[in-house]
Design an enzyme around this catalytic site. Sequence first.
Site, PDB file in Angstrom:
ATOM      1  N   LYS A   1       0.845  -1.203   0.000  1.00 23.18           N
ATOM      2  CA  LYS A   1       0.000   0.000   0.000  1.00 23.18           C
ATOM      3  C   LYS A   1       0.878   1.250   0.000  1.00 23.18           C
ATOM      4  O   LYS A   1       0.586   2.233  -0.679  1.00 23.18           O
ATOM      5  CB  LYS A   1      -0.936  -0.023   1.217  1.00 23.18           C
ATOM      6  CG  LYS A   1      -2.005  -1.104   1.069  1.00 23.18           C
ATOM      7  CD  LYS A   1      -2.787  -1.368   2.330  1.00 23.18           C
ATOM      8  CE  LYS A   1      -3.745  -2.552   2.090  1.00 23.18           C
ATOM      9  NZ  LYS A   1      -4.451  -3.023   3.265  1.00 23.18           N
TER      10      LYS A   1
ATOM     11  N   GLN B   1      -5.743  -1.659  10.138  1.00 19.87           N
ATOM     12  CA  GLN B   1      -5.617  -2.974   9.504  1.00 19.87           C
ATOM     13  C   GLN B   1      -6.314  -4.036  10.366  1.00 19.87           C
ATOM     14  O   GLN B   1      -6.080  -4.123  11.569  1.00 19.87           O
ATOM     15  CB  GLN B   1      -4.130  -3.313   9.329  1.00 19.87           C
ATOM     16  CG  GLN B   1      -3.860  -4.611   8.617  1.00 19.87           C
ATOM     17  CD  GLN B   1      -4.224  -4.598   7.123  1.00 19.87           C
ATOM     18  OE1 GLN B   1      -4.140  -3.569   6.463  1.00 19.87           O
ATOM     19  NE2 GLN B   1      -4.657  -5.735   6.607  1.00 19.87           N
TER      20      GLN B   1
ATOM     21  N   ASP C   1     -11.628   2.695   3.789  1.00 10.45           N
ATOM     22  CA  ASP C   1     -12.077   1.300   3.750  1.00 10.45           C
ATOM     23  C   ASP C   1     -13.534   1.197   3.299  1.00 10.45           C
ATOM     24  O   ASP C   1     -13.947   0.191   2.739  1.00 10.45           O
ATOM     25  CB  ASP C   1     -12.031   0.699   5.168  1.00 10.45           C
ATOM     26  CG  ASP C   1     -10.813  -0.174   5.398  1.00 10.45           C
ATOM     27  OD1 ASP C   1     -10.220  -0.644   4.414  1.00 10.45           O
ATOM     28  OD2 ASP C   1     -10.470  -0.380   6.581  1.00 10.45           O
TER      29      ASP C   1
END
Length: 291
Positions: free
Chosen positions: A52, A96, A119
């Site tokens: 990422k 995460q 997200d």
Amino acid sequence: MERLLRAKTLIDDKILYLKQKSQALSKQGLKPHLGVILVGNNPATLSYIKNKEKFCSRIEADFSLINLPEDIEKEKFLEHIQRLNEDHSVTGCFVQLPLPNHFNDLDVTQMINPLKDVDGFHLKTIEKIYQGDLTGIIPCTPKGIITLLEANNIQIKGMDIVIIGRSYIVGKPLSLLLERKNATVTLCHSHTKDIKKYTSQADIIISAVGIPLLITKEHLNPQNNQIIIDVGINRYNNKLVGDVDFESVKDHVKAITPVPGGVGPMTVFSLMENLILTTTNILNNQNKGSL
Ligand code: GUN
């Protein structure tokens, strides 16, 4: 097999556009900046996060990782979320998942500032999708799957699509999106009596359960020219494999995503798209406020 649905060329084609958007936002005074909280140091997870970071640098966005110890106290952890939520330089953030067991009573997805919710798990974000409005943030993996299907001219409208897995990260939001795009969606899960009954009838099969090699040629009907999207990334006998037994099915399908190199990179690409979107929205809000 007629086609391998790889992510790489598609992303290489589209990423320049995101970089230009990112540069334009920086010029207007708000550089895209992704903030990530990771608890613990699982090597596989760390490598996803490094990826990422790499994508952020490809689009000239900033990236910060807050890596917290596995045994961090809940209060300390919540302070870090609060800080990211309030940090004006951070324009998108996420925690995460999964988190260690001692956080099980916390729903962190609802603690992220909805304006920075890259997200797309906050209920405020999901609500729009539930209402059929797809103009906002869309969860990354479902969004990546739709981008991949559309870029390969695979029709969604009117198709019978079977999704295996009902997680809030993939299966559930994906079923809403595909239904909105006029597919007939069947959502199978761990209590489905006979998965084969559904997969053999489907035009498109999407597996997102995290069970290595679950889907084999016995689940298919080769007459149906089926398309398989494999969301699974499982470590199995020291190899990365999907939920689908690629070798078993490859000669019986019209198209299939590889693992790795299929849905995984599409998810990260969607995260970058979402970061550009949250940054744009924050900038627009700031400009509105100063009028
Ligand atoms: N863990 C696995 N997939 C995801 C995701 O899309 N977002 C977050 N925050 N954690 C994950």
